[in-house]
Design an enzyme around this catalytic site. Structure first.
Site, PDB file in Angstrom:
ATOM      1  N   ASN A  57       0.729  -1.259   0.061  1.00 25.01           N
ATOM      2  CA  ASN A  57       0.145  -0.043  -0.062  1.00 25.01           C
ATOM      3  C   ASN A  57       0.792   1.213   0.036  1.00 25.01           C
ATOM      4  O   ASN A  57       1.790   1.053   0.870  1.00 25.01           O
ATOM      5  CB  ASN A  57      -0.857  -0.061   1.058  1.00 25.01           C
ATOM      6  N   ASP A 101      -0.212   4.587  -0.097  1.00 20.89           N
ATOM      7  CA  ASP A 101      -0.902   5.849   0.298  1.00 20.89           C
ATOM      8  C   ASP A 101      -0.039   6.597   1.033  1.00 20.89           C
ATOM      9  O   ASP A 101      -0.222   8.090   0.794  1.00 20.89           O
ATOM     10  CB  ASP A 101      -1.841   5.449   1.210  1.00 20.89           C
ATOM     11  N   HIS A 102       1.009   6.021   1.659  1.00 20.13           N
ATOM     12  CA  HIS A 102       1.680   7.177   2.539  1.00 20.13           C
ATOM     13  C   HIS A 102       2.726   7.887   1.772  1.00 20.13           C
ATOM     14  O   HIS A 102       3.650   8.702   2.223  1.00 20.13           O
ATOM     15  CB  HIS A 102       2.119   6.640   4.001  1.00 20.13           C
ATOM     16  N   ARG A 150       3.223  19.085   1.679  1.00 18.49           N
ATOM     17  CA  ARG A 150       3.476  20.273   0.982  1.00 18.49           C
ATOM     18  C   ARG A 150       2.707  20.691  -0.033  1.00 18.49           C
ATOM     19  O   ARG A 150       3.016  21.822  -0.917  1.00 18.49           O
ATOM     20  CB  ARG A 150       5.030  20.146   0.557  1.00 18.49           C
ATOM     21  N   HIS A 209      -5.657   3.591  -1.713  1.00 17.27           N
ATOM     22  CA  HIS A 209      -7.125   3.923  -1.076  1.00 17.27           C
ATOM     23  C   HIS A 209      -7.361   5.240  -1.647  1.00 17.27           C
ATOM     24  O   HIS A 209      -6.724   6.218  -1.157  1.00 17.27           O
ATOM     25  CB  HIS A 209      -7.048   3.801   0.592  1.00 17.27           C
ATOM     26  N   ARG A 213      -9.653   7.917  -0.931  1.00 16.52           N
ATOM     27  CA  ARG A 213     -10.919   8.243   0.392  1.00 16.52           C
ATOM     28  C   ARG A 213     -11.580   9.371  -0.346  1.00 16.52           C
ATOM     29  O   ARG A 213     -11.174  10.443  -1.122  1.00 16.52           O
ATOM     30  CB  ARG A 213     -10.027   8.724   1.326  1.00 16.52           C
ATOM     31  N   ARG A 254      -7.535  12.760   0.846  1.00 16.16           N
ATOM     32  CA  ARG A 254      -6.394  13.381   1.708  1.00 16.16           C
ATOM     33  C   ARG A 254      -5.135  12.708   1.371  1.00 16.16           C
ATOM     34  O   ARG A 254      -4.031  13.541   1.534  1.00 16.16           O
ATOM     35  CB  ARG A 254      -6.600  12.976   3.236  1.00 16.16           C
ATOM     36  N   HIS A 255      -4.766  11.601   0.686  1.00 16.75           N
ATOM     37  CA  HIS A 255      -3.515  11.202   0.126  1.00 16.75           C
ATOM     38  C   HIS A 255      -3.491  11.033  -1.141  1.00 16.75           C
ATOM     39  O   HIS A 255      -3.273  11.637  -2.156  1.00 16.75           O
ATOM     40  CB  HIS A 255      -2.856  10.299   0.990  1.00 16.75           C
ATOM     41  N   GLU A 314      -8.645   0.174  -2.745  1.00 17.33           N
ATOM     42  CA  GLU A 314      -9.487   0.143  -1.496  1.00 17.33           C
ATOM     43  C   GLU A 314     -10.370   1.316  -1.507  1.00 17.33           C
ATOM     44  O   GLU A 314      -9.916   2.625  -2.110  1.00 17.33           O
ATOM     45  CB  GLU A 314      -8.608   0.542  -0.199  1.00 17.33           C
ATOM     46  N   THR A 365      -7.028   6.394  10.132  1.00 17.29           N
ATOM     47  CA  THR A 365      -6.772   5.323   9.168  1.00 17.29           C
ATOM     48  C   THR A 365      -7.989   4.527   9.411  1.00 17.29           C
ATOM     49  O   THR A 365      -8.706   4.702  10.251  1.00 17.29           O
ATOM     50  CB  THR A 365      -5.518   4.489   9.635  1.00 17.29           C
ATOM     51  N   THR A 366      -8.256   3.518   8.553  1.00 17.04           N
ATOM     52  CA  THR A 366      -9.345   2.665   8.609  1.00 17.04           C
ATOM     53  C   THR A 366      -9.528   1.892   9.946  1.00 17.04           C
ATOM     54  O   THR A 366      -8.736   1.334  10.263  1.00 17.04           O
ATOM     55  CB  THR A 366      -9.340   1.529   7.481  1.00 17.04           C
ATOM     56  N   GLU A 425     -10.613  -9.705   3.357  1.00 13.92           N
ATOM     57  CA  GLU A 425      -9.317  -9.164   3.994  1.00 13.92           C
ATOM     58  C   GLU A 425      -9.511  -9.070   5.494  1.00 13.92           C
ATOM     59  O   GLU A 425     -10.382  -8.282   5.951  1.00 13.92           O
ATOM     60  CB  GLU A 425      -8.522  -8.064   3.427  1.00 13.92           C
ATOM     61  N   HIS A 462      -3.464  -4.443   7.950  1.00 14.06           N
ATOM     62  CA  HIS A 462      -3.477  -3.134   8.772  1.00 14.06           C
ATOM     63  C   HIS A 462      -2.535  -3.390  10.099  1.00 14.06           C
ATOM     64  O   HIS A 462      -2.574  -4.346  10.921  1.00 14.06           O
ATOM     65  CB  HIS A 462      -5.040  -3.065   9.336  1.00 14.06           C
ATOM     66  N   GLY A 463      -1.586  -2.291   9.909  1.00  5.40           N
ATOM     67  CA  GLY A 463      -0.686  -2.261  11.203  1.00  5.40           C
ATOM     68  C   GLY A 463       0.307  -3.338  11.015  1.00  5.40           C
ATOM     69  O   GLY A 463       1.175  -3.462  12.052  1.00  5.40           O
ATOM     70  N   GLY A 482       1.273  -1.449   4.303  1.00  2.82           N
ATOM     71  CA  GLY A 482       1.650  -0.014   3.831  1.00  2.82           C
ATOM     72  C   GLY A 482       2.541   0.656   4.867  1.00  2.82           C
ATOM     73  O   GLY A 482       3.716   0.871   4.269  1.00  2.82           O
ATOM     74  N   HIS A 483       2.090   1.264   5.769  1.00  2.00           N
ATOM     75  CA  HIS A 483       2.835   1.950   6.604  1.00  2.00           C
ATOM     76  C   HIS A 483       4.190   1.537   7.042  1.00  2.00           C
ATOM     77  O   HIS A 483       5.138   2.537   7.078  1.00  2.00           O
ATOM     78  CB  HIS A 483       1.967   2.464   8.054  1.00  2.00           C
TER      79      HIS A 483
HETATM   80  N1  PXP Z   1      -5.668  -3.060   4.187  1.00  2.00           N
HETATM   81  C1  PXP Z   1      -6.771  -2.215   4.277  1.00  2.00           C
HETATM   82  C2  PXP Z   1      -8.059  -2.524   3.946  1.00  2.00           C
HETATM   83  C3  PXP Z   1      -6.355  -0.824   4.757  1.00  2.00           C
HETATM   84  O1  PXP Z   1      -7.248  -0.073   4.713  1.00  2.00           O
HETATM   85  C4  PXP Z   1      -4.880  -0.473   4.971  1.00  2.00           C
HETATM   86  C5  PXP Z   1      -4.791   0.965   5.450  1.00  2.00           C
HETATM   87  O2  PXP Z   1      -4.986   1.723   4.339  1.00  2.00           O
HETATM   88  C6  PXP Z   1      -4.041  -1.540   5.008  1.00  2.00           C
HETATM   89  C7  PXP Z   1      -4.303  -2.653   4.604  1.00  2.00           C
HETATM   90  C8  PXP Z   1      -2.686  -1.303   5.009  1.00  2.00           C
HETATM   91  O3  PXP Z   1      -2.594  -0.825   6.549  1.00  2.00           O
HETATM   92  P1  PXP Z   1      -0.976  -0.270   6.889  1.00  2.00           P
HETATM   93  O4  PXP Z   1      -0.473   1.134   6.277  1.00  2.00           O
HETATM   94  O5  PXP Z   1      -1.134  -0.197   8.409  1.00  2.00           O
HETATM   95  O6  PXP Z   1      -0.011  -1.388   6.719  1.00  2.00           O
END
Ligand code: PXP
Length: 237
Positions: A7, A9-10, A18, A43, A45, A49-50, A70, A100-101, A151, A191-192, A213-214
């Site tokens: 992912n 997104d970040h 910026r 994702h 949104r 936002r990103h 997503e 976040t979600t 998921e 997630h996380g 992702g993060h």
């Molecule tokens: N899966 C889903 C459905 C999510 O919404 C996210 C966060 O956007 C992730 C995975 C990835 O999560 P993380 O950035 O915490 O790894």
């Protein structure tokens, strides 16, 4: 072999710090594939936002592996998806105030809405994944809706504070994964997840795919995208 969707997104979050042009998530998508991951996750949104609409269009053009979009199950997003045609849509709940979600989709209580959204997406050859808490009733509802994948939300596992809680959350993930596989749903998780806590999740053999992702983007700040992705691939494969 377990698959990895990265992912990005970040990368867009950093750009939006910026409101400029860099770093470009399109470049990140290219790097994800060069590093050998199995797909790109973004994702879009409601508040943009990103990731922005432009990112989704250009990333669709450059991604050759697997693009997982997503999105919330709204009319606006369904229109977007059938125009962009990602390989997969992951339906997620969305609240404006959240960082976040925060939780999984309540599939049972939004059954009719989801039925409509899923049938439109599938009619356009888009595979559908539902982001749900590791709960047997949600898994069963997802199977009744004929989703392709679930998921499993790993948020409670990664936030667990002691060993008992960790074991309890892992058992919930395992039970939900087994039930989903029995119902012929594909199983992914996310997630996380990071380079430490992912080790227990990959022991659940029903989990075919991880979306992360993060933690990968955070490590990439120091070691580069390619190294960060390769480190994760080494751990999970
Ligand atoms: N899966 C889903 C459905 C999510 O919404 C996210 C966060 O956007 C992730 C995975 C990835 O999560 P993380 O950035 O915490 O790894």
């Amino acid at each position: 072999m377990i698959r990895l969707g990265v992912n990005i997104d970040h990368v867009a979050t950093l750009r939006e710090a910026r409101k400029g042009m860099e770093p470009d998530p399109v470049a990140a998508a290219v790097m994800v594939e060069m590093a050998g991951a199995d797909g790109v996750v973004i994702h879009l949104r409601e508040d943009r936002r990103h990731i922005k609409d432009r990112d989704v269009s250009v990333i669709r053009q450059v991604v050759k592996t697997h693009l997982n979009l997503e999105m919330a199950p709204t009319e606006e997003m369904v229109k977007k998806a059938v125009t962009i045609l990602p390989n997969m849509v992951t339906l997620v709940p969305e609240k404006r105030q959240e960082i976040t979600t925060e939780g999984g989709l309540d599939v049972q209580n939004h059954y009719d809405l989801l039925e409509n959204v899923i049938s439109t997406l599938r009619a356009n050859n888009i595979a559908v994944s539902l982001f749900i808490d590791p709960d047997i009733y949600q898994v069963k509802a997802a199977a009744r809706l004929r989703a392709d994948f679930v998921e499993l939300h790993t948020g409670n596992y990664v936030n667990a504070e002691d060993m008992d809680q960790i074991i309890e959350e892992l058992e919930k993930l395992k039970a939900a994964a087994v039930a989903a596989a029995k119902l012929r749903l594909g199983v992914s998780a996310g997630h996380g997840l990071n380079y430490q806590n992912v080790r227990e999740v990959i022991k659940i053999k029903e989990v075919e795919e991880l979306n992360i992702g993060h933690s990968i983007i955070s490590r990439a700040v120091f070691v580069g995208m390619e190294a960060a992705i390769r480190d994760m691939l080494k751990l999970i494969r």
